[in-house]
Design a protein around this motif. Structure first.
Motif, PDB file in Angstrom:
ATOM      1  N   GLN A  68       0.830  -1.204   0.000  1.00 40.32           N
ATOM      2  CA  GLN A  68       0.000   0.000   0.000  1.00 40.32           C
ATOM      3  C   GLN A  68       0.863   1.253   0.000  1.00 40.32           C
ATOM      4  OE1 GLN A  68      -2.698  -0.301   3.344  1.00 40.32           O
ATOM      5  NE2 GLN A  68      -4.317  -1.177   2.072  1.00 40.32           N
ATOM      6  N   GLN A  69       1.937   1.229   0.787  1.00 41.42           N
ATOM      7  CA  GLN A  69       2.837   2.380   0.838  1.00 41.42           C
ATOM      8  C   GLN A  69       3.529   2.605  -0.503  1.00 41.42           C
ATOM      9  OE1 GLN A  69       5.371   1.341   4.119  1.00 41.42           O
ATOM     10  NE2 GLN A  69       3.886   1.966   5.674  1.00 41.42           N
ATOM     11  N   GLN A  70       3.969   1.509  -1.120  1.00 44.02           N
ATOM     12  CA  GLN A  70       4.618   1.611  -2.424  1.00 44.02           C
ATOM     13  C   GLN A  70       3.650   2.138  -3.483  1.00 44.02           C
ATOM     14  OE1 GLN A  70       6.050  -2.364  -3.019  1.00 44.02           O
ATOM     15  NE2 GLN A  70       7.781  -2.131  -1.631  1.00 44.02           N
ATOM     16  N   LEU A  71       2.399   1.662  -3.429  1.00 41.68           N
ATOM     17  CA  LEU A  71       1.388   2.115  -4.372  1.00 41.68           C
ATOM     18  C   LEU A  71       1.113   3.601  -4.200  1.00 41.68           C
ATOM     19  CD1 LEU A  71      -0.749   1.501  -6.534  1.00 41.68           C
ATOM     20  CD2 LEU A  71      -2.322   0.885  -4.684  1.00 41.68           C
ATOM     21  N   ALA A  72       0.987   4.051  -2.953  1.00 42.16           N
ATOM     22  CA  ALA A  72       0.730   5.457  -2.689  1.00 42.16           C
ATOM     23  C   ALA A  72       1.901   6.315  -3.159  1.00 42.16           C
ATOM     24  CB  ALA A  72       0.481   5.678  -1.201  1.00 42.16           C
ATOM     25  N   ALA A  73       3.129   5.828  -2.952  1.00 38.16           N
ATOM     26  CA  ALA A  73       4.306   6.579  -3.382  1.00 38.16           C
ATOM     27  C   ALA A  73       4.341   6.691  -4.905  1.00 38.16           C
ATOM     28  CB  ALA A  73       5.575   5.901  -2.869  1.00 38.16           C
ATOM     29  N   ARG A  74       3.990   5.610  -5.608  1.00 36.34           N
ATOM     30  CA  ARG A  74       3.980   5.651  -7.077  1.00 36.34           C
ATOM     31  C   ARG A  74       2.889   6.590  -7.578  1.00 36.34           C
ATOM     32  NH1 ARG A  74       6.932   5.508 -11.635  1.00 36.34           N
ATOM     33  NH2 ARG A  74       5.914   4.349 -13.337  1.00 36.34           N
ATOM     34  N   ALA A  75       1.726   6.553  -6.935  1.00 37.29           N
ATOM     35  CA  ALA A  75       0.649   7.465  -7.320  1.00 37.29           C
ATOM     36  C   ALA A  75       1.080   8.908  -7.121  1.00 37.29           C
ATOM     37  CB  ALA A  75      -0.609   7.162  -6.505  1.00 37.29           C
ATOM     38  N   ASP A  76       1.742   9.195  -6.005  1.00 38.36           N
ATOM     39  CA  ASP A  76       2.243  10.552  -5.748  1.00 38.36           C
ATOM     40  C   ASP A  76       3.237  10.973  -6.836  1.00 38.36           C
ATOM     41  OD1 ASP A  76       0.755  10.723  -3.433  1.00 38.36           O
ATOM     42  OD2 ASP A  76       2.408  10.163  -2.106  1.00 38.36           O
ATOM     43  N   GLU A  77       4.099  10.033  -7.228  1.00 42.45           N
ATOM     44  CA  GLU A  77       5.104  10.331  -8.255  1.00 42.45           C
ATOM     45  C   GLU A  77       4.448  10.660  -9.587  1.00 42.45           C
ATOM     46  OE1 GLU A  77       8.901   8.128 -10.496  1.00 42.45           O
ATOM     47  OE2 GLU A  77       7.613   7.020  -9.109  1.00 42.45           O
ATOM     48  N   LEU A  78       3.468   9.840 -10.006  1.00 47.14           N
ATOM     49  CA  LEU A  78       2.791  10.074 -11.278  1.00 47.14           C
ATOM     50  C   LEU A  78       2.030  11.397 -11.261  1.00 47.14           C
ATOM     51  CD1 LEU A  78       1.430   6.501 -12.136  1.00 47.14           C
ATOM     52  CD2 LEU A  78       3.531   7.618 -12.933  1.00 47.14           C
ATOM     53  N   ASP A  97       1.010   0.187 -12.224  1.00 45.48           N
ATOM     54  CA  ASP A  97       0.651   1.566 -12.558  1.00 45.48           C
ATOM     55  C   ASP A  97      -0.852   1.734 -12.762  1.00 45.48           C
ATOM     56  OD1 ASP A  97       3.114   2.684 -12.278  1.00 45.48           O
ATOM     57  OD2 ASP A  97       3.660   2.578 -14.391  1.00 45.48           O
ATOM     58  N   LYS A  98      -1.521   0.670 -13.207  1.00 48.26           N
ATOM     59  CA  LYS A  98      -2.977   0.758 -13.328  1.00 48.26           C
ATOM     60  C   LYS A  98      -3.601   0.974 -11.952  1.00 48.26           C
ATOM     61  CE  LYS A  98      -7.036  -2.091 -14.071  1.00 48.26           C
ATOM     62  NZ  LYS A  98      -7.306  -2.160 -12.606  1.00 48.26           N
ATOM     63  N   ALA A  99      -3.098   0.250 -10.956  1.00 48.72           N
ATOM     64  CA  ALA A  99      -3.610   0.429  -9.591  1.00 48.72           C
ATOM     65  C   ALA A  99      -3.289   1.829  -9.074  1.00 48.72           C
ATOM     66  CB  ALA A  99      -3.012  -0.623  -8.665  1.00 48.72           C
ATOM     67  N   ALA A 100      -2.128   2.366  -9.448  1.00 48.39           N
ATOM     68  CA  ALA A 100      -1.778   3.729  -9.043  1.00 48.39           C
ATOM     69  C   ALA A 100      -2.738   4.727  -9.675  1.00 48.39           C
ATOM     70  CB  ALA A 100      -0.342   4.042  -9.448  1.00 48.39           C
ATOM     71  N   ARG A 101      -3.101   4.487 -10.931  1.00 51.43           N
ATOM     72  CA  ARG A 101      -4.080   5.343 -11.594  1.00 51.43           C
ATOM     73  C   ARG A 101      -5.413   5.314 -10.854  1.00 51.43           C
ATOM     74  NH1 ARG A 101      -8.540   4.741 -14.393  1.00 51.43           N
ATOM     75  NH2 ARG A 101      -9.056   6.215 -16.066  1.00 51.43           N
ATOM     76  N   GLU A 102      -5.858   4.103 -10.488  1.00 48.52           N
ATOM     77  CA  GLU A 102      -7.134   3.969  -9.786  1.00 48.52           C
ATOM     78  C   GLU A 102      -7.102   4.673  -8.428  1.00 48.52           C
ATOM     79  OE1 GLU A 102      -7.725  -0.210  -9.659  1.00 48.52           O
ATOM     80  OE2 GLU A 102      -8.450  -0.342 -11.731  1.00 48.52           O
ATOM     81  N   LEU A 103      -5.941   4.624  -7.772  1.00 45.97           N
ATOM     82  CA  LEU A 103      -5.808   5.312  -6.486  1.00 45.97           C
ATOM     83  C   LEU A 103      -5.921   6.821  -6.681  1.00 45.97           C
ATOM     84  CD1 LEU A 103      -5.257   5.286  -3.474  1.00 45.97           C
ATOM     85  CD2 LEU A 103      -2.802   5.199  -3.979  1.00 45.97           C
ATOM     86  N   LEU A 104      -5.327   7.342  -7.743  1.00 46.87           N
ATOM     87  CA  LEU A 104      -5.429   8.779  -8.035  1.00 46.87           C
ATOM     88  C   LEU A 104      -6.886   9.179  -8.260  1.00 46.87           C
ATOM     89  CD1 LEU A 104      -2.364   9.281 -10.423  1.00 46.87           C
ATOM     90  CD2 LEU A 104      -2.606  10.094  -8.072  1.00 46.87           C
ATOM     91  N   VAL A 105      -7.611   8.349  -8.992  1.00 45.90           N
ATOM     92  CA  VAL A 105      -9.035   8.619  -9.230  1.00 45.90           C
ATOM     93  C   VAL A 105      -9.795   8.601  -7.909  1.00 45.90           C
ATOM     94  CG1 VAL A 105     -11.136   7.756 -10.323  1.00 45.90           C
ATOM     95  CG2 VAL A 105      -8.975   7.714 -11.586  1.00 45.90           C
ATOM     96  N   HIS A 106      -9.502   7.600  -7.074  1.00 47.00           N
ATOM     97  CA  HIS A 106     -10.224   7.432  -5.805  1.00 47.00           C
ATOM     98  C   HIS A 106     -10.022   8.621  -4.875  1.00 47.00           C
ATOM     99  CE1 HIS A 106     -11.961   5.432  -2.330  1.00 47.00           C
ATOM    100  NE2 HIS A 106     -10.855   5.706  -1.653  1.00 47.00           N
ATOM    101  N   ARG A 107      -8.816   9.145  -4.844  1.00 53.10           N
ATOM    102  CA  ARG A 107      -8.548  10.239  -3.907  1.00 53.10           C
ATOM    103  C   ARG A 107      -8.685  11.624  -4.548  1.00 53.10           C
ATOM    104  NH1 ARG A 107      -2.041   9.196  -2.934  1.00 53.10           N
ATOM    105  NH2 ARG A 107      -1.270  10.471  -4.665  1.00 53.10           N
ATOM    106  N   GLY A 108      -9.195  11.655  -5.785  1.00 55.76           N
ATOM    107  CA  GLY A 108      -9.482  12.935  -6.428  1.00 55.76           C
ATOM    108  C   GLY A 108      -8.261  13.675  -6.922  1.00 55.76           C
TER     109      GLY A 108
END
Length: 209
Positions: A68-78, A97-108
């Motif tokens: 989860q931490q790695q995913l959040a860090a990648r989303a922040d980077e993108l 990266d697809k999951a990172a994209r979805e996280l970005l969508v989820h958190r606006g």
């Protein structure tokens, strides 16, 4: 020991935990009767199995938190690269990266540039999408508009016409507006380009003879 068990059976008669606790006491009593020694948890296979299961659960939870931490860090980077206008072909896609994209969508914190970047990598078969299995998985995982954008970019690339940075931005707008029509355009381009590609291949063979 048996007196203790009988007393616990009476004390826990109305307790939901009663049968389980009494059963555990009986199991320990049988173990001591077999070994003839003092109780040692290290020699109790049941206890050791439970401890091992607890360790595995703790390790799995730790791994989940790390992912989860790695995913959040990648989303922040993108997100940061997209805001800075630096999310382009120089940034390679990675698994997840697809999951990172979805996280970005989820958190606006989503930016459309992310979709364009994923589509370009899929069209170029670069980064994570150099793997055929990853491209196959993208068919079921990426949104329709991203896949349509990638298909159109790949068809446009086959024209051989050079395109300056940003010149093909219209492909993203088409895919956003109507993925089905975008796919149809890509299929048409492929059909129109096919005879030309075959003719060029034939000319190359004639020249080589």
């Amino acid at each position: 020991m048996q007196q203790h068990i009988d007393r616990d059976r009476e004390d826990l008669a109305d307790d939901e935990r009663g049968p389980a606790e009494v059963g555990e006491w009986e199991r320990i009593a049988q173990l001591l009767a077999t070994t003839g020694g003092t109780y040692d948890p290290k020699a109790d296979a049941v206890v050791q199995d439970e401890l091992a299961a607890d360790r595995r659960a703790a390790e799995a939870e730790q791994q989940r938190l790390q992912e989860q931490q790695q995913l959040a860090a990648r989303a922040d980077e993108l997100a940061a690269l997209a805001r800075a206008g630096r999310l382009d072909r120089t940034v390679e896609t990675r698994p997840g990266d697809k999951a990172a994209r979805e996280l970005l969508v989820h958190r606006g914190d989503y930016h459309p540039v992310v979709d364009g970047w994923l589509a370009q990598a899929l069209a170029d078969r670069s980064g994570h999408y150099a793997d055929p299995a990853a491209r196959t998985a993208a068919v079921d995982s990426l949104p329709d508009r991203v896949r349509a954008h990638a298909v159109l970019l790949a068809a446009l690339a086959r024209t051989g016409a050079p395109a300056a940075d940003g010149e093909l931005e219209f492909a993203a707008r088409l895919a956003q507006a109507d993925p089905a029509a975008t796919n149809a355009l890509a299929i048409w381009l492929d059909r129109v380009l096919a005879p030309t590609e075959l003719a060029e291949a034939g000319a190359g063979q004639d020249g080589a003879q």
